[in-house]
Design a protein around this motif. Structure first.
Motif, PDB file in Angstrom:
ATOM      1  N   ILE A   1      73.469  17.841  53.099  1.00  0.00           N
ATOM      2  CA  ILE A   1      73.145  16.629  53.870  1.00  0.00           C
ATOM      3  C   ILE A   1      74.290  16.293  54.817  1.00  0.00           C
ATOM      4  CG2 ILE A   1      72.783  14.128  53.668  1.00  0.00           C
ATOM      5  CD1 ILE A   1      71.290  14.816  50.980  1.00  0.00           C
ATOM      6  N   MET A   2      75.528  16.374  54.310  1.00  0.00           N
ATOM      7  CA  MET A   2      76.684  16.033  55.146  1.00  0.00           C
ATOM      8  C   MET A   2      76.839  17.000  56.311  1.00  0.00           C
ATOM      9  SD  MET A   2      79.359  15.079  52.090  1.00  0.00           S
ATOM     10  CE  MET A   2      80.769  14.749  53.137  1.00  0.00           C
ATOM     11  N   ILE A   3      76.658  18.299  56.063  1.00  0.00           N
ATOM     12  CA  ILE A   3      76.822  19.293  57.124  1.00  0.00           C
ATOM     13  C   ILE A   3      75.729  19.157  58.172  1.00  0.00           C
ATOM     14  CG2 ILE A   3      76.711  21.781  57.603  1.00  0.00           C
ATOM     15  CD1 ILE A   3      78.307  22.141  54.941  1.00  0.00           C
ATOM     16  N   LEU A   4      74.494  18.969  57.741  1.00  0.00           N
ATOM     17  CA  LEU A   4      73.415  18.758  58.721  1.00  0.00           C
ATOM     18  C   LEU A   4      73.681  17.498  59.536  1.00  0.00           C
ATOM     19  CD1 LEU A   4      70.255  19.747  56.657  1.00  0.00           C
ATOM     20  CD2 LEU A   4      71.237  20.963  58.613  1.00  0.00           C
ATOM     21  N   GLY A   5      74.117  16.423  58.858  1.00  0.00           N
ATOM     22  CA  GLY A   5      74.464  15.190  59.572  1.00  0.00           C
ATOM     23  C   GLY A   5      75.589  15.430  60.563  1.00  0.00           C
ATOM     24  N   MET A   6      76.598  16.172  60.134  1.00  0.00           N
ATOM     25  CA  MET A   6      77.739  16.465  61.004  1.00  0.00           C
ATOM     26  C   MET A   6      77.320  17.280  62.221  1.00  0.00           C
ATOM     27  SD  MET A   6      80.881  16.026  61.544  1.00  0.00           S
ATOM     28  CE  MET A   6      82.245  16.065  60.438  1.00  0.00           C
ATOM     29  N   LEU A   7      76.439  18.254  62.022  1.00  0.00           N
ATOM     30  CA  LEU A   7      75.970  19.050  63.165  1.00  0.00           C
ATOM     31  C   LEU A   7      75.232  18.174  64.177  1.00  0.00           C
ATOM     32  CD1 LEU A   7      74.821  22.285  61.305  1.00  0.00           C
ATOM     33  CD2 LEU A   7      76.748  22.085  62.900  1.00  0.00           C
ATOM     34  N   PHE A   8      74.386  17.259  63.686  1.00  0.00           N
ATOM     35  CA  PHE A   8      73.673  16.368  64.598  1.00  0.00           C
ATOM     36  C   PHE A   8      74.629  15.397  65.286  1.00  0.00           C
ATOM     37  CE2 PHE A   8      69.913  17.672  62.113  1.00  0.00           C
ATOM     38  CZ  PHE A   8      69.121  18.073  63.172  1.00  0.00           C
TER      39      PHE A   8
ATOM     40  N   LEU B   1      78.181  27.936  62.521  1.00  0.00           N
ATOM     41  CA  LEU B   1      77.759  27.216  61.330  1.00  0.00           C
ATOM     42  C   LEU B   1      76.285  26.851  61.414  1.00  0.00           C
ATOM     43  CD1 LEU B   1      78.451  25.928  58.614  1.00  0.00           C
ATOM     44  CD2 LEU B   1      79.166  23.879  59.847  1.00  0.00           C
ATOM     45  N   PHE B   2      75.856  26.390  62.574  1.00  0.00           N
ATOM     46  CA  PHE B   2      74.445  26.044  62.758  1.00  0.00           C
ATOM     47  C   PHE B   2      73.564  27.270  62.514  1.00  0.00           C
ATOM     48  CE2 PHE B   2      70.673  25.241  65.469  1.00  0.00           C
ATOM     49  CZ  PHE B   2      70.200  24.127  64.801  1.00  0.00           C
ATOM     50  N   GLY B   3      73.962  28.416  63.061  1.00  0.00           N
ATOM     51  CA  GLY B   3      73.210  29.651  62.857  1.00  0.00           C
ATOM     52  C   GLY B   3      73.171  30.061  61.393  1.00  0.00           C
ATOM     53  N   LEU B   4      74.306  29.945  60.708  1.00  0.00           N
ATOM     54  CA  LEU B   4      74.351  30.305  59.289  1.00  0.00           C
ATOM     55  C   LEU B   4      73.509  29.353  58.437  1.00  0.00           C
ATOM     56  CD1 LEU B   4      77.972  31.491  58.468  1.00  0.00           C
ATOM     57  CD2 LEU B   4      75.847  32.688  57.995  1.00  0.00           C
ATOM     58  N   VAL B   5      73.507  28.086  58.786  1.00  0.00           N
ATOM     59  CA  VAL B   5      72.682  27.122  58.052  1.00  0.00           C
ATOM     60  C   VAL B   5      71.207  27.490  58.218  1.00  0.00           C
ATOM     61  CG1 VAL B   5      71.899  24.709  58.040  1.00  0.00           C
ATOM     62  CG2 VAL B   5      74.344  25.227  58.028  1.00  0.00           C
ATOM     63  N   LEU B   6      70.799  27.823  59.440  1.00  0.00           N
ATOM     64  CA  LEU B   6      69.408  28.238  59.659  1.00  0.00           C
ATOM     65  C   LEU B   6      69.084  29.509  58.882  1.00  0.00           C
ATOM     66  CD1 LEU B   6      68.893  27.594  63.488  1.00  0.00           C
ATOM     67  CD2 LEU B   6      68.045  26.236  61.566  1.00  0.00           C
ATOM     68  N   LEU B   7      70.014  30.452  58.873  1.00  0.00           N
ATOM     69  CA  LEU B   7      69.827  31.692  58.116  1.00  0.00           C
ATOM     70  C   LEU B   7      69.722  31.407  56.617  1.00  0.00           C
ATOM     71  CD1 LEU B   7      69.740  34.805  58.343  1.00  0.00           C
ATOM     72  CD2 LEU B   7      72.211  34.785  58.030  1.00  0.00           C
ATOM     73  N   HIS B   8      70.563  30.494  56.128  1.00  0.00           N
ATOM     74  CA  HIS B   8      70.567  30.121  54.708  1.00  0.00           C
ATOM     75  C   HIS B   8      69.229  29.482  54.310  1.00  0.00           C
ATOM     76  CE1 HIS B   8      72.663  29.217  50.960  1.00  0.00           C
ATOM     77  NE2 HIS B   8      72.249  27.967  51.030  1.00  0.00           N
ATOM     78  N   ILE B   9      68.748  28.584  55.142  1.00  0.00           N
ATOM     79  CA  ILE B   9      67.455  27.937  54.881  1.00  0.00           C
ATOM     80  C   ILE B   9      66.331  28.976  54.922  1.00  0.00           C
ATOM     81  CG2 ILE B   9      65.754  26.286  55.794  1.00  0.00           C
ATOM     82  CD1 ILE B   9      68.212  24.603  56.749  1.00  0.00           C
ATOM     83  N   SER B  10      66.379  29.875  55.906  1.00  0.00           N
ATOM     84  CA  SER B  10      65.361  30.931  56.017  1.00  0.00           C
ATOM     85  C   SER B  10      65.374  31.836  54.791  1.00  0.00           C
ATOM     86  CB  SER B  10      65.598  31.776  57.275  1.00  0.00           C
ATOM     87  OG  SER B  10      65.511  30.973  58.421  1.00  0.00           O
ATOM     88  N   ALA B  11      66.571  32.191  54.325  1.00  0.00           N
ATOM     89  CA  ALA B  11      66.676  33.051  53.138  1.00  0.00           C
ATOM     90  C   ALA B  11      66.115  32.340  51.904  1.00  0.00           C
ATOM     91  CB  ALA B  11      68.129  33.457  52.911  1.00  0.00           C
TER      92      ALA B  11
END
Length: 193
Positions: A20-27, A148-158
């Motif tokens: 939650i914190m990382i997604l918030g930070m990216l936004f 980081l944004f790309g890795l988060v998307l990859l992590h969610i996809s995985a």
């Protein structure tokens, strides 16, 4: 060998809190990049302490991972997927630590005070004032944010791939606590034993 097929409670709490914190930070970072004036400063007031909190929690999370290792991946998973899973987790940890440190260093090199909450708590500079270094660190911070944004998307996809395609319980292991004994009981119930 542990008979747990799930992450520990602390691991799960840290994972979801940091997600939650990382997604918030990216936004917040995206809005900061497109904002000027008082709104920018309000976002920066949120960005700094959130970044330091992510840094501290990443260190706690890394220590927790060393003390409470994650469940093993299925032996049926191809070696390339195992390698990708391990590499992506190492990269996520590296970025969770590097991003805040680069941001802290960038503000230090820019000669900016680094308040966490108002003016009551200032972080010390970790680099000398240097406008050229500030510009390089700012560019580095931006590149790391995209990574980081790309890795988060990859992590969610995985996670979705494991849940919807492989149906191997990897996502479930981060949602609930289950032991191998529980899994045996579930299979016994399904088979009527």
């Amino acid at each position: 060998m542990s008979n747990m097929t799930s992450f520990s409670l602390l691991s799960r709490i840290l994972h979801w809190m940091m997600a939650i914190m990382i997604l918030g930070m990216l936004f917040v970072g995206v809005f900061m990049a497109s904002t000027v004036g008082p709104e920018y400063h309000r976002l920066m007031t949120l960005h700094r302490p959130l970044g330091i909190a992510i840094l501290l929690l990443a260190v706690v999370r890394l220590a927790n991972r060393l003390c409470s290792p994650p469940p093993l991946l299925s032996a049926e998973l191809p070696s390339t997927m195992r390698f990708a899973a391990n590499a992506s987790h190492i990269s996520l940890y590296a970025l969770m630590i590097a991003m805040p440190l680069v941001g802290w260093g960038m503000l230090s090199a820019g000669g900016y005070p680094i308040p966490l909450w108002g003016q009551s708590m200032l972080l010390p500079p970790i680099l000398p004032h240097n406008p050229v270094l500030w510009a390089r660190l700012r560019a580095t911070h931006t590149v790391l944010a995209f990574l980081l944004f790309g890795l988060v998307l990859l992590h969610i996809s995985a996670a979705l791939f494991h849940r919807l395609i492989l149906r191997d319980g990897v996502l479930q292991s981060m949602l609930t606590r289950k032991s191998r004994c529980d899994g045996a009981l579930d299979s016994d119930r399904m088979s009527g034993r």
